[in-house]
Each structure stands twice: as structure tokens, then as C-alpha cells.
Design a protein around this motif. Sequence first.
Motif, PDB file in Angstrom:
ATOM      1  N   VAL A 147      19.741  -6.664   8.649  1.00 32.42           N
ATOM      2  CA  VAL A 147      18.809  -5.543   8.543  1.00 32.42           C
ATOM      3  C   VAL A 147      17.496  -5.906   9.222  1.00 32.42           C
ATOM      4  O   VAL A 147      16.929  -5.101   9.961  1.00 32.42           O
ATOM      5  CB  VAL A 147      18.600  -5.150   7.059  1.00 32.42           C
ATOM      6  CG1 VAL A 147      17.451  -4.161   6.910  1.00 32.42           C
ATOM      7  CG2 VAL A 147      19.885  -4.569   6.480  1.00 32.42           C
ATOM      8  N   ARG A 148      17.001  -7.129   9.011  1.00 36.22           N
ATOM      9  CA  ARG A 148      15.756  -7.565   9.653  1.00 36.22           C
ATOM     10  C   ARG A 148      15.876  -7.471  11.165  1.00 36.22           C
ATOM     11  O   ARG A 148      14.980  -6.943  11.838  1.00 36.22           O
ATOM     12  CB  ARG A 148      15.397  -8.992   9.261  1.00 36.22           C
ATOM     13  CG  ARG A 148      14.192  -9.505  10.091  1.00 36.22           C
ATOM     14  CD  ARG A 148      13.870 -10.962   9.880  1.00 36.22           C
ATOM     15  NE  ARG A 148      13.179 -11.083   8.613  1.00 36.22           N
ATOM     16  CZ  ARG A 148      13.562 -11.875   7.615  1.00 36.22           C
ATOM     17  NH1 ARG A 148      14.627 -12.639   7.739  1.00 36.22           N
ATOM     18  NH2 ARG A 148      12.871 -11.929   6.506  1.00 36.22           N
TER      19      ARG A 148
ATOM     20  N   ALA B  25      13.949  -8.013   3.512  1.00 33.45           N
ATOM     21  CA  ALA B  25      13.635  -8.490   4.868  1.00 33.45           C
ATOM     22  C   ALA B  25      12.135  -8.458   5.127  1.00 33.45           C
ATOM     23  O   ALA B  25      11.561  -9.414   5.653  1.00 33.45           O
ATOM     24  CB  ALA B  25      14.372  -7.644   5.905  1.00 33.45           C
ATOM     25  N   ASP B  26      11.496  -7.358   4.748  1.00 31.28           N
ATOM     26  CA  ASP B  26      10.049  -7.234   4.950  1.00 31.28           C
ATOM     27  C   ASP B  26       9.273  -8.335   4.239  1.00 31.28           C
ATOM     28  O   ASP B  26       8.218  -8.760   4.706  1.00 31.28           O
ATOM     29  CB  ASP B  26       9.544  -5.880   4.434  1.00 31.28           C
ATOM     30  CG  ASP B  26       9.804  -4.738   5.396  1.00 31.28           C
ATOM     31  OD1 ASP B  26       9.938  -4.986   6.605  1.00 31.28           O
ATOM     32  OD2 ASP B  26       9.851  -3.589   4.935  1.00 31.28           O
TER      33      ASP B  26
ATOM     34  N   SER C 215      10.368  -1.588  13.380  1.00 32.56           N
ATOM     35  CA  SER C 215      10.115  -0.980  12.070  1.00 32.56           C
ATOM     36  C   SER C 215       9.976  -1.985  10.934  1.00 32.56           C
ATOM     37  O   SER C 215      10.018  -1.601   9.774  1.00 32.56           O
ATOM     38  CB  SER C 215      11.255  -0.026  11.711  1.00 32.56           C
ATOM     39  OG  SER C 215      11.301   1.043  12.615  1.00 32.56           O
ATOM     40  N   LEU C 216       9.812  -3.256  11.226  1.00 27.09           N
ATOM     41  CA  LEU C 216       9.611  -4.247  10.173  1.00 27.09           C
ATOM     42  C   LEU C 216       8.140  -4.170   9.773  1.00 27.09           C
ATOM     43  O   LEU C 216       7.280  -4.783  10.385  1.00 27.09           O
ATOM     44  CB  LEU C 216       9.974  -5.651  10.678  1.00 27.09           C
ATOM     45  CG  LEU C 216      10.086  -6.744   9.634  1.00 27.09           C
ATOM     46  CD1 LEU C 216      11.276  -6.500   8.708  1.00 27.09           C
ATOM     47  CD2 LEU C 216      10.244  -8.097  10.304  1.00 27.09           C
TER      48      LEU C 216
ATOM     49  N   HIS D 133       5.983   0.562  -0.700  1.00 29.69           N
ATOM     50  CA  HIS D 133       5.782   1.816  -1.431  1.00 29.69           C
ATOM     51  C   HIS D 133       6.608   2.948  -0.820  1.00 29.69           C
ATOM     52  O   HIS D 133       7.211   3.745  -1.544  1.00 29.69           O
ATOM     53  CB  HIS D 133       4.295   2.193  -1.479  1.00 29.69           C
ATOM     54  CG  HIS D 133       3.475   1.207  -2.240  1.00 29.69           C
ATOM     55  ND1 HIS D 133       3.537   1.091  -3.610  1.00 29.69           N
ATOM     56  CD2 HIS D 133       2.591   0.284  -1.825  1.00 29.69           C
ATOM     57  CE1 HIS D 133       2.722   0.139  -4.003  1.00 29.69           C
ATOM     58  NE2 HIS D 133       2.139  -0.371  -2.941  1.00 29.69           N
ATOM     59  N   GLN D 134       6.649   3.024   0.499  1.00 28.11           N
ATOM     60  CA  GLN D 134       7.453   4.055   1.159  1.00 28.11           C
ATOM     61  C   GLN D 134       8.935   3.849   0.885  1.00 28.11           C
ATOM     62  O   GLN D 134       9.663   4.788   0.596  1.00 28.11           O
ATOM     63  CB  GLN D 134       7.194   4.055   2.670  1.00 28.11           C
ATOM     64  CG  GLN D 134       8.012   5.097   3.415  1.00 28.11           C
ATOM     65  CD  GLN D 134       7.691   6.510   2.984  1.00 28.11           C
ATOM     66  OE1 GLN D 134       6.553   6.929   3.056  1.00 28.11           O
ATOM     67  NE2 GLN D 134       8.676   7.256   2.509  1.00 28.11           N
ATOM     68  N   LYS D 135       9.364   2.599   0.951  1.00 25.83           N
ATOM     69  CA  LYS D 135      10.781   2.318   0.720  1.00 25.83           C
ATOM     70  C   LYS D 135      11.176   2.598  -0.723  1.00 25.83           C
ATOM     71  O   LYS D 135      12.281   3.083  -0.982  1.00 25.83           O
ATOM     72  CB  LYS D 135      11.096   0.887   1.132  1.00 25.83           C
ATOM     73  CG  LYS D 135      11.055   0.727   2.653  1.00 25.83           C
ATOM     74  CD  LYS D 135      11.373  -0.665   3.088  1.00 25.83           C
ATOM     75  CE  LYS D 135      11.474  -0.742   4.583  1.00 25.83           C
ATOM     76  NZ  LYS D 135      10.244  -0.882   5.292  1.00 25.83           N
TER      77      LYS D 135
END
Length: 92
Positions: free
Chosen positions: A10-11, A66-67, A19-20, A25-27
Motif C-alpha cells: 500500500v505504501r 503505512a503513513d 498520496s502518502l 483524520h481523513q482516513k
Amino acid sequence: MSLNKYKNEVRDFLLRMGSLNGDNHQKIAWLSEEFELLKEAVNDSETDEIEHQLYDMLYLLFEIAADNDFDLDKQWQAGNKRKQEKYLKLKK
């Protein structure tokens, strides 16, 4: 396959998309939306839709991991040990 391998896939995808971004909060908001869709699918007994929503939720969880560079394998092992000790009453 390890959970960290999925997280790293995913990373890599997020990096290719640029998009990393670490916007937890959005996720979390997206996870909430996906959870509502999952509940609807379960209520309607739509197996394909249930599977789709589970995938979407897992993907978002891997994005958060990942983030933040979380070690999911370490947490899985620790959590599994806690559950076994709590529910199966295994010796430490």
C-alpha cells in the motif's frame, strides 16, 4: 504473508500516486463511511458487497499503518499473545 508486506504494498502504491500524506483524520472518516456501507451490506446479506467493504476497510487500515510506519506484525503477535493469555488462560 506478513501484514507488513501488505502495508508496504500500500505504501508503494501511495508513493507512486503521491498520496502518502499522513492524514489520519481523513482516513478515519473514510473508514466510518465504509463501516456504514458494510453494515448495509450485512443487513442485505450481499456477500460480494460485504467482501468489497471489508477490502476497502483493510486497505484504509494499511494506509494508516503505512503513513505512520507502524509495525503490524509486531502488534499482531503481541495482540495474539494477549488474547491467548486472556481467553485461553495460557501460561505466560
